[in-house]
Enzyme design. Structure first.
Site, PDB file in Angstrom:
ATOM      1  CB  CYS A 100      -0.929  -0.141   1.287  1.00 29.28           C
ATOM      2  SG  CYS A 100      -3.092  -1.666   0.864  1.00 29.28           S
TER       3      CYS A 100
HETATM    4  N1  NAD Z   1      -2.823  -6.443   1.641  1.00 31.15           N
HETATM    5  C1  NAD Z   1      -2.985  -5.189   1.885  1.00 31.15           C
HETATM    6  O1  NAD Z   1      -2.996  -4.776   3.362  1.00 31.15           O
HETATM    7  C2  NAD Z   1      -4.273  -4.577   0.897  1.00 31.15           C
HETATM    8  C3  NAD Z   1      -4.675  -3.985   1.995  1.00 31.15           C
HETATM    9  C4  NAD Z   1      -6.002  -2.485   1.104  1.00 31.15           C
HETATM   10  C5  NAD Z   1      -5.539  -2.736   0.016  1.00 31.15           C
HETATM   11  N2  NAD Z   1      -5.263  -3.507  -0.477  1.00 31.15           N
HETATM   12  C6  NAD Z   1      -4.611  -3.868  -2.308  1.00 31.15           C
HETATM   13  O2  NAD Z   1      -5.706  -5.676  -2.522  1.00 31.15           O
HETATM   14  C7  NAD Z   1      -5.350  -5.716  -3.998  1.00 31.15           C
HETATM   15  C8  NAD Z   1      -4.810  -6.655  -3.938  1.00 31.15           C
HETATM   16  O3  NAD Z   1      -3.879  -7.051  -2.339  1.00 31.15           O
HETATM   17  P1  NAD Z   1      -3.109  -8.346  -2.353  1.00 31.15           P
HETATM   18  O4  NAD Z   1      -2.164  -7.824  -1.002  1.00 31.15           O
HETATM   19  O5  NAD Z   1      -4.343  -8.725  -1.809  1.00 31.15           O
HETATM   20  O6  NAD Z   1      -1.926  -8.798  -3.304  1.00 31.15           O
HETATM   21  P2  NAD Z   1      -1.769 -10.335  -3.535  1.00 31.15           P
HETATM   22  O7  NAD Z   1      -0.722 -10.368  -4.277  1.00 31.15           O
HETATM   23  O8  NAD Z   1      -1.805 -10.864  -2.403  1.00 31.15           O
HETATM   24  O9  NAD Z   1      -3.170 -10.790  -4.782  1.00 31.15           O
HETATM   25  C9  NAD Z   1      -3.627 -10.848  -5.010  1.00 31.15           C
HETATM   26  C10 NAD Z   1      -3.457 -12.349  -5.506  1.00 31.15           C
HETATM   27  O10 NAD Z   1      -3.991 -11.734  -7.220  1.00 31.15           O
HETATM   28  C11 NAD Z   1      -4.023 -12.811  -7.738  1.00 31.15           C
HETATM   29  N3  NAD Z   1      -3.853 -12.383  -9.725  1.00 31.15           N
HETATM   30  C12 NAD Z   1      -3.519 -11.736 -10.260  1.00 31.15           C
HETATM   31  N4  NAD Z   1      -4.403 -11.830 -11.610  1.00 31.15           N
HETATM   32  C13 NAD Z   1      -5.394 -12.099 -10.961  1.00 31.15           C
HETATM   33  C14 NAD Z   1      -6.608 -13.023 -11.921  1.00 31.15           C
HETATM   34  N5  NAD Z   1      -6.512 -12.539 -12.819  1.00 31.15           N
HETATM   35  N6  NAD Z   1      -6.764 -13.926 -11.856  1.00 31.15           N
HETATM   36  C15 NAD Z   1      -7.131 -14.322 -10.634  1.00 31.15           C
HETATM   37  N7  NAD Z   1      -6.607 -14.140  -9.549  1.00 31.15           N
HETATM   38  C16 NAD Z   1      -4.840 -12.979  -9.960  1.00 31.15           C
HETATM   39  C17 NAD Z   1      -1.958 -12.929  -6.995  1.00 31.15           C
HETATM   40  O11 NAD Z   1      -1.580 -14.379  -7.728  1.00 31.15           O
HETATM   41  C18 NAD Z   1      -2.050 -12.546  -5.890  1.00 31.15           C
HETATM   42  O12 NAD Z   1      -1.801 -13.620  -5.403  1.00 31.15           O
HETATM   43  C19 NAD Z   1      -4.348  -4.443  -4.493  1.00 31.15           C
HETATM   44  O13 NAD Z   1      -4.603  -3.579  -5.370  1.00 31.15           O
HETATM   45  C20 NAD Z   1      -3.812  -4.014  -3.294  1.00 31.15           C
HETATM   46  O14 NAD Z   1      -3.290  -2.736  -3.423  1.00 31.15           O
HETATM   47  C21 NAD Z   1      -4.221  -4.213  -0.197  1.00 31.15           C
END
Ligand code: NAD
Length: 437
Positions: A275
């Protein structure tokens, strides 16, 4: 086909929990959403492009610190299953998109969001709801996602419902979780908003509807930019305070006694995770693109926070120098490789930058990290990971505490380490040889 209009039908299915839910992306955000949807009674599947992650999920092993193996096990018993391909996951009524939104050369990379939307478009049915949760710049849902989904031939607002709801989870936070953190919700039109509100109303204690998807997208970036800027402020102050001979930690403690108009932030070795190092740049990119203006606060905060790992290394070099030792050849024990306490997330972790710099200076570096990322994941430790124990503390020329994981005992570190640089202030009420940031 029934005569009931698609929104009413979807709302009925949400209310009686028969709406089939697919969560695209089973990471730190998507897995908790899927688990909560299972817990409240929806039939849920997850779609995840990483075959390693799907294998872990199918085996009942959670790689997300906030989801226990037992919780995942219960979900599997209730029919939850992860797939690598949406085509295998079956029909759905509600799709939640939680895929990564990284920066590529400083520019937002929405390729994962686009790919997910393209895949969904081919499988949308009359009355489906699609909600984007990935963090992104204001305008993404309306200008990028909606046109892709409408290629299905379904019109938003009557045949298809689209919304945006930012994720607010804070991995490792025991005080506030998914359910009791109010969830901001939005739709691209009024029927969409009603559907998004009803769906998340089933998952969390409180939903906060806002006027448009762009407003909801801005809410998320406002929250993260606020944190980023305030962390930069205390980091810069910490550097000045050290030169002025003032204890920044005591000053922060005293300032924190003010019951209004002040919010506590503490210094550290920099910012990490998915983030803070990324989201504010999504906003500044949009401001530059749309308005031709520079978001100066973001630029400045990036500058200060990105400098912190170098500052920490400089302080470490000076500390060793006072003991008549060079960094070259010194045995340095780094405590913590994750980007913050109590998480397995190493993305953008400042610890990795610090370790890189120490290795470049010829230090003999090893690390203690109780939260290793999943097997086969993108992060292999850059240095040997050793058990956290008295022997390792005592055998090191310098202990560099970078993450305040609960496993790291301040009393033990104070008692056994010969020299410490504590960047998180956990030792400041102990007698130890060394310094806090
Ligand atoms: N981690 C946090 O604390 C947090 C908090 C709020 C918002 N976010 C936002 O949420 C979003 C996801 O973050 P995250 O931390 O969960 O990321 P992450 O990498 O842990 O998870 C995302 C997953 O999506 C998968 N992926 C990618 N393309 C895909 C597709 N086309 N179909 C299916 N799966 C696919 C990836 O392999 C990955 O496992 C980002 O935009 C991030 O900025 C994250």
């Amino acid at each position: 086909m029934s005569d009931v209009d698609p929104a009413t039908e979807l709302l009925r299915r949400i209310a009686d929990r028969t709406a089939r839910v697919v969560v695209i992306g089973q990471g730190y955000v998507g897995l908790p959403v899927a688990m909560r949807a299972v817990a409240v009674g929806f039939p849920v599947v997850g779609v995840e492009t990483s075959a390693d992650r799907v294998a872990e999920l199918r085996a009942g092993r959670s790689y997300v610190s906030d989801i226990s193996h037992a919780e995942l096990g219960h979900a599997l018993e209730r029919g939850y299953l992860a797939f690598t391909d949406l085509a295998e996951a079956g029909p759905f009524d509600v799709a939640v998109v939680t895929v990564p939104t990284p920066l590529r050369d400083g520019v937002p990379d929405l390729s994962h969001v686009e790919a997910a939307a393209e895949h969904l478009t081919r499988r949308l049915r009359l009355g489906s709801l699609v909600v984007l949760e990935s963090t992104t710049y204001p305008g993404t849902t309306e200008e990028l996602v909606r046109p892709i989904l409408e290629r299905s031939g379904l019109r938003a607002g009557t045949e298809l419902f689209i919304g945006y709801s930012p994720e607010r989870i804070d991995p490792g936070n025991d005080d506030h979780g998914f359910v009791d953190t109010p969830k901001v919700v939005s739709g691209v039109d009024e029927p969409s908003l009603r559907c998004v509100e009803a769906f998340y109303g089933a998952l969390v204690d409180k939903v906060v509807p806002v006027a448009s998807a762009a407003e909801a997208e801005l809410v998320k970036l406002l929250e993260n930019t606020f944190r980023h800027v305030n962390i930069a402020l205390v980091n810069e102050l910490a550097m000045f305070a050290a030169d002025l001979g003032i204890d920044i930690w005591s000053a922060i403690d005293a300032a924190s006694t003010k019951p209004f108009g002040y919010m506590r932030f503490t210094p550290g070795p920099g910012v990490g995770g998915h983030c803070l190092p990324i989201d504010p740049s999504y906003l500044s990119w949009r401001v530059k693109r749309r308005l031709g203006r520079t978001f100066r606060f973001v630029e400045l905060a990036n500058d200060v926070n990105e400098h912190m790992p170098d500052y920490v290394v400089t302080r470490a070099v000076v500390l060793l120098n006072r003991e008549a030792r060079a960094m070259q050849g010194s045995r340095v024990l780094v405590l913590g490789l994750a980007y913050k306490a109590a998480t397995t997330d190493w993305r953008e972790s400042p610890s990795l930058v610090v370790v890189d710099r120490l290795l470049a200076l010829g230090a003999d570096v090893r690390a203690c990290e109780p939260n290793m990322p999943i097997r086969g994941g993108p992060f292999e430790p850059p240095v040997p990971v050793v058990p956290y124990c008295r022997e390792e503390l005592a055998a090191s020329d310098l202990v560099l505490l970078l993450v305040d994981h609960p496993e790291f005992s301040p009393a033990e570190i104070a008692a056994h380490a010969s020299l410490v640089l504590d960047t998180k202030g956990i030792l400041r009420h102990h007698t130890f040889h060394g310094e806090t940031l």
